[in-house]
Motif scaffolding. Structure first.
Motif, PDB file in Angstrom:
ATOM      1  N   LEU A   1       0.833  -1.207   0.000  1.00  0.00           N
ATOM      2  CA  LEU A   1       0.000   0.000   0.000  1.00  0.00           C
ATOM      3  C   LEU A   1       0.868   1.258   0.000  1.00  0.00           C
ATOM      4  O   LEU A   1       0.538   2.251  -0.652  1.00  0.00           O
ATOM      5  N   ARG A   2       1.977   1.209   0.727  1.00  0.00           N
ATOM      6  CA  ARG A   2       2.877   2.359   0.774  1.00  0.00           C
ATOM      7  C   ARG A   2       3.484   2.635  -0.605  1.00  0.00           C
ATOM      8  O   ARG A   2       3.661   3.782  -0.995  1.00  0.00           O
ATOM      9  N   LYS A   3       3.782   1.555  -1.354  1.00  0.00           N
ATOM     10  CA  LYS A   3       4.327   1.735  -2.699  1.00  0.00           C
ATOM     11  C   LYS A   3       3.328   2.448  -3.603  1.00  0.00           C
ATOM     12  O   LYS A   3       3.705   3.293  -4.418  1.00  0.00           O
ATOM     13  N   VAL A   4       2.044   2.128  -3.439  1.00  0.00           N
ATOM     14  CA  VAL A   4       1.004   2.809  -4.214  1.00  0.00           C
ATOM     15  C   VAL A   4       0.960   4.276  -3.817  1.00  0.00           C
ATOM     16  O   VAL A   4       0.916   5.171  -4.670  1.00  0.00           O
ATOM     17  N   GLU A   5       0.974   4.545  -2.506  1.00  0.00           N
ATOM     18  CA  GLU A   5       0.948   5.928  -1.998  1.00  0.00           C
ATOM     19  C   GLU A   5       2.124   6.738  -2.550  1.00  0.00           C
ATOM     20  O   GLU A   5       1.951   7.881  -2.977  1.00  0.00           O
ATOM     21  N   GLU A   6       3.312   6.136  -2.532  1.00  0.00           N
ATOM     22  CA  GLU A   6       4.503   6.842  -3.009  1.00  0.00           C
ATOM     23  C   GLU A   6       4.400   7.145  -4.499  1.00  0.00           C
ATOM     24  O   GLU A   6       4.798   8.224  -4.951  1.00  0.00           O
ATOM     25  N   ALA A   7       3.865   6.194  -5.264  1.00  0.00           N
ATOM     26  CA  ALA A   7       3.700   6.411  -6.699  1.00  0.00           C
ATOM     27  C   ALA A   7       2.682   7.522  -6.964  1.00  0.00           C
ATOM     28  O   ALA A   7       2.855   8.322  -7.882  1.00  0.00           O
ATOM     29  N   ILE A   8       1.641   7.569  -6.144  1.00  0.00           N
ATOM     30  CA  ILE A   8       0.619   8.614  -6.303  1.00  0.00           C
ATOM     31  C   ILE A   8       1.221   9.985  -5.993  1.00  0.00           C
ATOM     32  O   ILE A   8       1.025  10.942  -6.737  1.00  0.00           O
ATOM     33  N   THR A   9       1.965  10.077  -4.900  1.00  0.00           N
ATOM     34  CA  THR A   9       2.546  11.375  -4.518  1.00  0.00           C
ATOM     35  C   THR A   9       3.591  11.834  -5.521  1.00  0.00           C
ATOM     36  O   THR A   9       3.768  13.041  -5.722  1.00  0.00           O
TER      37      THR A   9
END
Length: 87
Positions: free
Chosen positions: A32-40
């Motif tokens: 989930l953190r990888k998704v968040e980082e990609a979004i940011t």
């Protein structure tokens, strides 16, 4: 304190399951953190790939009893909406 043989065994099993569930929850949070980082970062392709990788992990957590199915569905829905909103 556990007194009977059954309660002692149950305590051992609980400790073992705690470790397994903790590792599983940590693994899901990493996805989930990888998704968040990609979004940011604003990278839509990376975000879509990370989301695609996170979905089965999250659903596996549901089937293993780590997360409630509605919690997982809510997380997936919100992440998907944010990925879709990326330019």
């Amino acid at each position: 304190m556990a007194n009977t043989a059954q309660s002692k065994k149950r305590a051992r099993q609980n400790l073992r399951r705690l470790e397994i569930n903790k590792a599983r929850r940590s693994r899901i949070r990493t996805y989930l953190r990888k998704v968040e980082e990609a979004i940011t970062s604003g990278d839509k392709d990376a975000a879509q790939n990370a989301l695609r990788a996170a979905q089965p992990e999250l659903m596996r957590g549901v089937s293993k009893g780590v997360f409630h199915k509605n919690t997982a569905a809510r997380k997936m829905s919100r992440l998907a909406a944010r990925v879709k909103a990326l330019g």
